[in-house]
Design an enzyme around this catalytic site. Structure first.
Site, PDB file in Angstrom:
ATOM      1  N   GLU A  66      32.680 -44.945   7.046  1.00 14.77           N
ATOM      2  CA  GLU A  66      33.393 -45.171   5.784  1.00 14.77           C
ATOM      3  C   GLU A  66      34.853 -45.553   6.036  1.00 14.77           C
ATOM      4  O   GLU A  66      35.448 -45.121   7.022  1.00 14.77           O
ATOM      5  CB  GLU A  66      33.409 -43.883   4.959  1.00 14.77           C
ATOM      6  N   CYS A 110      42.470 -45.853   5.052  1.00 15.49           N
ATOM      7  CA  CYS A 110      42.117 -44.651   5.804  1.00 15.49           C
ATOM      8  C   CYS A 110      40.906 -45.007   6.675  1.00 15.49           C
ATOM      9  O   CYS A 110      39.871 -45.428   6.164  1.00 15.49           O
ATOM     10  CB  CYS A 110      41.792 -43.522   4.826  1.00 15.49           C
ATOM     11  N   CYS A 120      31.152 -36.533  13.242  1.00 14.71           N
ATOM     12  CA  CYS A 120      32.261 -35.827  13.898  1.00 14.71           C
ATOM     13  C   CYS A 120      31.723 -34.554  14.531  1.00 14.71           C
ATOM     14  O   CYS A 120      30.934 -33.839  13.912  1.00 14.71           O
ATOM     15  CB  CYS A 120      33.350 -35.491  12.884  1.00 14.71           C
ATOM     16  N   CYS A 148      34.168 -28.996  10.788  1.00 12.57           N
ATOM     17  CA  CYS A 148      34.995 -28.228   9.845  1.00 12.57           C
ATOM     18  C   CYS A 148      34.132 -27.904   8.620  1.00 12.57           C
ATOM     19  O   CYS A 148      33.433 -28.773   8.103  1.00 12.57           O
ATOM     20  CB  CYS A 148      36.219 -29.039   9.423  1.00 12.57           C
ATOM     21  N   CYS A 194      34.195 -29.965   5.272  1.00 15.23           N
ATOM     22  CA  CYS A 194      34.146 -31.424   5.409  1.00 15.23           C
ATOM     23  C   CYS A 194      32.710 -31.934   5.400  1.00 15.23           C
ATOM     24  O   CYS A 194      31.861 -31.459   6.158  1.00 15.23           O
ATOM     25  CB  CYS A 194      34.831 -31.808   6.712  1.00 15.23           C
ATOM     26  N   SER A 199      45.959 -38.639  12.620  1.00 14.98           N
ATOM     27  CA  SER A 199      45.819 -37.235  12.245  1.00 14.98           C
ATOM     28  C   SER A 199      44.828 -36.535  13.172  1.00 14.98           C
ATOM     29  O   SER A 199      43.739 -37.043  13.415  1.00 14.98           O
ATOM     30  CB  SER A 199      45.317 -37.160  10.800  1.00 14.98           C
ATOM     31  N   LEU A 258      46.039 -28.725   9.428  1.00 15.02           N
ATOM     32  CA  LEU A 258      46.210 -27.302   9.760  1.00 15.02           C
ATOM     33  C   LEU A 258      45.258 -26.429   8.940  1.00 15.02           C
ATOM     34  O   LEU A 258      44.412 -25.731   9.479  1.00 15.02           O
ATOM     35  CB  LEU A 258      47.666 -26.907   9.504  1.00 15.02           C
ATOM     36  N   HIS A 259      45.437 -26.417   7.641  1.00 15.65           N
ATOM     37  CA  HIS A 259      44.528 -25.804   6.662  1.00 15.65           C
ATOM     38  C   HIS A 259      44.450 -24.281   6.680  1.00 15.65           C
ATOM     39  O   HIS A 259      43.820 -23.692   5.799  1.00 15.65           O
ATOM     40  CB  HIS A 259      43.113 -26.383   6.772  1.00 15.65           C
ATOM     41  N   CYS A 291      36.396 -37.566   2.862  1.00 14.94           N
ATOM     42  CA  CYS A 291      35.767 -37.950   4.116  1.00 14.94           C
ATOM     43  C   CYS A 291      34.288 -37.568   4.195  1.00 14.94           C
ATOM     44  O   CYS A 291      33.929 -36.417   4.045  1.00 14.94           O
ATOM     45  CB  CYS A 291      36.562 -37.250   5.214  1.00 14.94           C
TER      46      CYS A 291
HETATM   47  S1  SF4 Z   1      37.734 -32.707   8.717  1.00 14.01           S
HETATM   48 FE1  SF4 Z   1      38.006 -34.328  10.232  1.00 14.01          FE
HETATM   49  S2  SF4 Z   1      37.911 -33.200  12.188  1.00 14.01           S
HETATM   50 FE2  SF4 Z   1      37.011 -31.832  10.663  1.00 14.01          FE
HETATM   51  S3  SF4 Z   1      34.801 -32.271  10.738  1.00 14.01           S
HETATM   52 FE3  SF4 Z   1      35.712 -33.577   9.144  1.00 14.01          FE
HETATM   53  S4  SF4 Z   1      36.097 -35.513  10.178  1.00 14.01           S
HETATM   54 FE4  SF4 Z   1      35.847 -33.951  11.770  1.00 14.01          FE
END
Ligand code: SF4
Length: 385
Positions: A121, A139, A146, A150, A153, A230, A254-255, A372
């Protein structure tokens, strides 16, 4: 405060304009040849055995990287025989548009299918400005899927497929540019953020090469200071980035402000705990004097208490950062709630009270699954249904 004198600013600008990021001899031979991932001198070298003059490299590079053509046949100043031969070689592999959505706020989301069937994407975010020229930000994705998983995500939940090639990274901007120029011949992407699918520092060589291609004066010539990479906190990547002779910006996702909470939401924190990541970021700042951007996704009932704000502020005591507070939107299947406006404002005020330069940033494209991995997830779900 990291304020530069005007003369120093000008010198940096000049250096930035002159500076080019050349290929560093990283291994490209494992990847199938794709002309959009090559610098002019590499294209020239590729065509030398065909008896082509050196200037062909620059000529073809400009067609690809500046004019964003998707077909060899469009390179009208190349000899016909060369166009035929290049076409037969199959060295130009534009991304196949799979889906395209436009949000009410103007954000556009593109879903691309790669040559091997993987889906990635990109998000286009136009910002109209009254006083200065419009900003058009893309972006970018750097990996298909990935590996960092996370919890908040959508991409992270879909697993890791593979790294993108440099050609696939630059292809996202080139193919968006190609599409948009059909209606607006002057369309140009002005800013880039490497914040899409994937962790850029786990694909460092290809990201580096892509930045070199994006900033090349004969290509899109995007200013280095208009590019932000990032990371979720890959320490060796941060150190390598700090050593680069460029003006590209660094952002840290960071989060969470303590290890327990961060590991819970971002498993990469077990490998690179907060203290190590912050030390690396501080080294980056001390070396480059470029201000770090910090992204903090605010999740209701998770990391939005005032004590979280105070802990967050304490992490950056004594060095300047810019903090983007992003109230998350609910993602299907993930138990995350968006915080209300009032607690968000209180969190911001607390950060500012402790001297942190922070702003609230709204996620764009909320009505088109622009976060994302959401569109890819939706498409995959439909394919598998
Ligand atoms: S937030 Fe970014 S680093 Fe974390 S799983 Fe999603 S794509 Fe990967």
């Amino acid at each position: 405060m990291n304020v530069k004198e005007p003369a120093e600013e000008a010198a940096i600008q000049l250096r930035t304009e002159r500076q080019r990021i050349e290929p560093e001899g990283e291994e490209q031979s494992e990847q199938p040849t794709d002309l959009r991932g090559l610098f002019p001198e590499e294209i020239a070298a590729l065509l030398t055995p065909w008896g082509q003059p050196t200037f062909r490299g620059k000529q073809i590079f400009k067609w690809l990287q500046n004019r964003a053509v998707r077909e060899v046949a469009e390179m009208t100043d190349l000899p016909q025989a060369l166009r035929v031969r290049l076409g037969e070689a199959g060295w130009l592999k534009p991304l196949a548009p799979e889906r395209h959505r436009v949000a009410r706020d103007g954000t556009e989301k593109y879903l691309w299918r790669l040559a091997d069937g993987e889906l990635i994407e990109s998000v286009l975010m136009p910002y109209r400005r009254a006083q200065t020229r419009d900003r058009v930000t893309v972006c970018l994705s750097t990996q298909a899927g990935c590996p960092l998983s996370c919890r908040f995500c959508a991409t992270g939940r879909q697993g890791f497929r593979r790294n993108l090639t440099a050609a696939e990274i630059v292809g996202q901007v080139l193919d968006i540019t190609h599409e948009k120029r059909k209606d607006d011949p002057d369309f140009k992407v002005t800013n880039l953020v490497f914040m899409g699918m994937g962790e850029p520092f786990l694909n460092y060589d290809n990201v580096r090469r892509a930045i070199g291609l994006f900033t090349h004066p004969e290509g899109q010539a995007i200013g280095q200071r208009r590019i932000t990479v990032s990371t979720a906190g890959i320490v060796p990547g941060i150190d390598r980035f700090a050593d680069e002779d460029w003006e590209v910006n660094l952002a840290l996702s960071l989060h969470a402000a303590d290890d327990k909470q961060r590991s819970e939401w971002m498993p990469v924190n077990d490998r690179f705990p907060l203290a190590q990541v912050l030390e690396a970021c501080r080294r980056y700042w001390e070396k480059t004097r470029r201000r770090l951007s910090v992204e903090y996704a605010l999740m209701a009932g998770v990391n939005d208490r005032l004590e979280d704000a105070r802990r967050l502020a304490s992490l950056f005591k004594g060095w300047p950062i810019h903090l983007n507070l992003i109230p998350v939107n609910a993602v299907a299947g993930i138990g995350v709630r968006r915080p209300e406006r009032e607690p968000t404002e209180r969190f911001l005020a607390e950060l500012r009270r402790w001297g942190v330069d922070a702003v609230i940033r709204e996620e764009r494209g909320q009505d088109i699954e622009a976060a994302c991995g959401q569109l890819r997830g939706a498409a995959k779900g439909e394919e598998e249904a």
